[in-house]
Scaffold this motif. Structure first.
Motif, PDB file in Angstrom:
ATOM      1  N   CYS A 152       0.341  13.223   5.783  1.00 43.16           N
ATOM      2  CA  CYS A 152       0.274  11.792   4.985  1.00 43.16           C
ATOM      3  C   CYS A 152      -0.971  11.056   4.463  1.00 43.16           C
ATOM      4  N   TYR A 153      -1.395  11.087   3.353  1.00 37.90           N
ATOM      5  CA  TYR A 153      -2.871  10.529   3.111  1.00 37.90           C
ATOM      6  C   TYR A 153      -3.100   9.147   3.789  1.00 37.90           C
ATOM      7  N   ASP A 154      -2.228   8.316   3.665  1.00 40.83           N
ATOM      8  CA  ASP A 154      -2.370   6.948   4.359  1.00 40.83           C
ATOM      9  C   ASP A 154      -2.410   6.873   5.892  1.00 40.83           C
ATOM     10  N   ASP A 176      -5.084   6.024  10.016  1.00 38.53           N
ATOM     11  CA  ASP A 176      -4.826   5.382  11.388  1.00 38.53           C
ATOM     12  C   ASP A 176      -5.153   6.490  12.574  1.00 38.53           C
ATOM     13  N   LEU A 226       3.794   2.769   3.631  1.00 41.46           N
ATOM     14  CA  LEU A 226       2.747   3.449   3.170  1.00 41.46           C
ATOM     15  C   LEU A 226       3.368   4.648   2.047  1.00 41.46           C
ATOM     16  N   SER A 227       2.209   4.971   1.410  1.00 43.34           N
ATOM     17  CA  SER A 227       2.681   5.734   0.374  1.00 43.34           C
ATOM     18  C   SER A 227       2.792   7.562   1.075  1.00 43.34           C
ATOM     19  N   SER A 264       0.211  -1.723  -3.013  1.00 43.25           N
ATOM     20  CA  SER A 264      -0.582  -0.572  -3.333  1.00 43.25           C
ATOM     21  C   SER A 264      -2.110  -1.059  -3.462  1.00 43.25           C
ATOM     22  N   ARG A 284      -3.239  -1.828   0.048  1.00 44.65           N
ATOM     23  CA  ARG A 284      -3.610  -0.865   0.835  1.00 44.65           C
ATOM     24  C   ARG A 284      -4.889  -0.064   0.290  1.00 44.65           C
ATOM     25  N   GLN A 341      -8.268   0.369   2.987  1.00 44.16           N
ATOM     26  CA  GLN A 341      -9.024   1.467   3.051  1.00 44.16           C
ATOM     27  C   GLN A 341     -10.569   1.509   2.685  1.00 44.16           C
ATOM     28  N   GLY A 357      -7.161   6.445  -3.490  1.00 44.90           N
ATOM     29  CA  GLY A 357      -6.400   5.418  -3.190  1.00 44.90           C
ATOM     30  C   GLY A 357      -5.499   5.193  -4.682  1.00 44.90           C
ATOM     31  N   ALA A 389      -2.828   8.096  -4.677  1.00 44.43           N
ATOM     32  CA  ALA A 389      -1.767   7.648  -3.650  1.00 44.43           C
ATOM     33  C   ALA A 389      -0.788   6.657  -4.056  1.00 44.43           C
TER      34      ALA A 389
END
Ligand SMILES: Cc1cc2nc3c(=O)[nH]c(=O)nc-3n(C[C@H](O)[C@H](O)[C@H](O)COP(=O)(O)O)c2cc1C
Length: 571
Positions: A56-58, A62, A317-318, A345, A348, A352, A484, A487
């Motif tokens: 997952c991109y998002d 983390d 999250l996306s 979005s 987010r 980022q 972003g 996503a």
């Protein structure tokens, strides 16, 4: 030297009254070849990976995935998701042209990529390899003995390899003339971002090695003897290694290429000869001066990175897979002028873009952030239209409060996390102005938001070589904006054509230190139906063995999260 660069900066501005010096037309006869080849160099074809979704991109922001083992297969995927071709386009009655995972101003692609690798199964020996995006292969420029390789990586984290980047200014100068220096370094920043993101997918950490200077890098990359307008100029070396430790020790930050090895390589003829890119060239004297004035001789150990305050996690999250996004990324050539972006979005994307200490992705650049972002909010749900500022470092606040218009409100927008350093400056409809300042390009008015990257140029006085690094930081921010946007189901476009002082006048900037170095827009792109799209590497896919290798790659994203992401849902 600093004065030359600052003079270059002023002379390469576009303004409402005129554009920086350029040919003013496209001389197709001398159009540079976008693909560097080293004729006669031994070539290692890389197996083509599948177009898998990946983690997952998002979630990449983390925690890193488990580090992948270093092999020709993992390197193939690493390059496939960073510097490779991503599609071919064709317009009626014209020849097809290729697009890449990393974007480039005018699609001219001045950035060349290299890998410095240990001995690996399937390769002849350790060495320095040029990446050919056209053939998805590695061209050997130098072979190194096992001892030489050990000397290179001594003191670095176990499992380290390197990526090197260089620029061919002529490719951008052919179209853009004097402003080309800026575009080459934006593109370099985008390429750095593409490499860092792809490395992260592999569980690898990347760091621009601050102390490595251009002369040593040019020698190891075997570009030091290239001459004339088509010569590659060595820009930076990245160390890439398994992302296990959070902090980097001083030895990594102050890494220099071993002097004894460099001395041995001085008289060694590189493998292969560079192809000629154009039949003829125009001189751009100011550009040449800028290149020479910004040259970096090495030895700087970098700076401790700093953190913005932690922003509470934004949910949901996306569910987009990172590999898919990286290869799907595309510049919007027009925006629909009506789509809005959701508050989540938007938040987010903002979070980022904030540096978070010694962590992904901004720890890639070993210096404190120099760039904050001025937003033209057009259509963001829950926010009134107007100008906003995202402070990417608490250290920018005092100077920007002093510098920007005194009437700006600096209010925290209602409903946004208090900790987010995002301020509403002034309300209003800035769509038309955003387009006008962006060389009258309606992509800046037809999106959900546009932005200008305000960079602190104070260091350039003392350290002229910091000037290109400011563009690298902007390019990295731009790369994150592109992804972003994807996503969020939208598209982005870098905007290199803008009226510098038009923007400065709007916000009250009167000169140094703050200058706008890059613009960007995010919105719903309008597809040009006249263009046909063809997949990249269709010819290579037909070759025996790639289907099998694709299967294996598809199976390599194995955690429940990755599988869920690949299926487009959240766990
Ligand atoms: C530094 C930079 C500046 C750019 N400036 C503009 C611009 O001013 N206007 C525009 O329409 N596109 C601009 N682009 C988008 C490029 O034209 C685009 O990246 C290129 O055509 C390749 O297409 P792709 O991004 O879809 O791969 C810019 C891209 C970059 C990286």
């Amino acid at each position: 030297m600093a004065s030359t660069l600052l003079a270059y900066h002023a002379a390469s501005k576009h303004s409402f009254s005129g554009y920086a010096d350029s040919p003013g037309f496209l001389d197709w006869e001398t159009q540079p070849d976008p693909f560097r080849r080293f004729e006669g160099s031994p070539e290692t074809p890389l197996d083509l990976p599948s177009d898998g979704a990946g983690p997952c991109y998002d979630l990449l922001f983390d925690r890193p995935p488990e580090p992948a083992p270093l092999s020709l297969r993992s390197l193939s995927r690493f390059l496939f998701e960073s510097l490779a071709l991503s599609a071919w386009k064709k317009a009626p009655h014209s020849a097809p042209w290729s697009l890449r995972v990393n974007p480039s101003s005018g699609n001219l692609h001045p950035t060349e990529g290299y890998l410095l690798l240990p001995p690996l199964a399937g390769s002849r020996s350790a060495g320095v390899f040029h990446y050919s995006p056209l053939r998805h292969s590695l061209e050997a420029r130098r072979f190194l003995s096992a001892d030489q390789w050990e000397e290179m990586v001594s003191g670095l984290p176990p499992g380290t390899f390197f990526a090197g980047l260089s620029s061919i200014y002529w490719r951008e100068a052919w179209k853009y003339g004097e402003r080309a220096f800026r575009y080459c370094h934006h593109d370099l920043g985008h390429a750095l971002g593409a490499l860092a993101l792809s490395a992260r997918i592999h569980g690898w950490r990347s760091l621009v090695l601050p102390a490595v200077g251009e002369p040593e890098l040019a020698r190891i990359l075997a570009v030091e003897h290239q001459q004339g307008p088509e010569a590659e100029r060595a820009d930076c070396l990245l160390a890439i290694f398994p992302d296990r430790d959070n902090r980097l020790d001083a030895a990594t930050r102050s890494f220099q290429l071993p002097a004894a090895l460099l001395a041995t390589l001085r008289d060694q003829r590189p493998l292969g000869d560079p192809n000629r890119l154009s039949s003829d060239h125009l001189p751009w004297p100011l550009l040449e001066q800028a290149i020479d004035s910004a040259a970096y001789s090495g030895g700087w150990p970098g700076e401790e990175t700093i953190s913005c305050p932690a922003v509470p996690p934004v949910v949901p999250l996306s569910s987009e897979g990172a590999s898919l996004l990286l290869r799907r990324r595309r510049s919007a050539m027009a925006m629909d002028g009506k789509t809005s972006i959701s508050r989540d979005s938007f938040l987010r994307i903002l979070s980022q873009l904030l540096p978070r200490g010694d962590s992904f992705p901004f720890a890639l650049l070993p210096w404190r952030p120099r760039v904050s972002l001025l937003f033209f909010v057009h259509r963001v749900q829950g926010l009134s239209a107007g100008l906003y500022l995202l402070l990417r470092s608490p250290a920018h606040e005092a100077s920007l409060r002093r510098e920007l218009r005194p009437e700006f409100a600096w209010r925290t927008p209602p409903g946004l996390p208090e900790a987010l350093p995002f301020y509403h400056l002034v309300e209003g409809d800035f769509r038309e102005l955003a387009a006008q300042i962006s060389c009258y390009q309606t992509i800046a008015s037809g999106g959900c938001f546009a932005l200008a990257m305000l960079a602190d140029l104070s260091d350039v006085q003392e350290r002229p070589w910091f000037y290109p690094r400011l563009f690298w930081e902007c390019g990295l921010v731009g790369q994150l904006l592109y992804l972003g946007a994807e996503a969020a189901g939208l598209q982005g476009t870098g905007i290199g054509c803008y009226f510098d002082d038009g923007l400065h006048d709007l916000v009250g900037v009167r000169g140094l230190p703050w200058q706008s170095l890059y613009h960007f827009t995010v919105g719903r792109g309008v597809v040009d139906r006249r263009l046909q799209t063809r997949p990249a590497y269709a010819d290579l896919r037909r070759t025996a063995g790639s289907a099998e290798s694709a299967e294996k790659q598809a199976g390599s994203f194995g955690t429940p999260q990755e599988k869920a992401c690949a299926q487009g849902r959240l766990v």
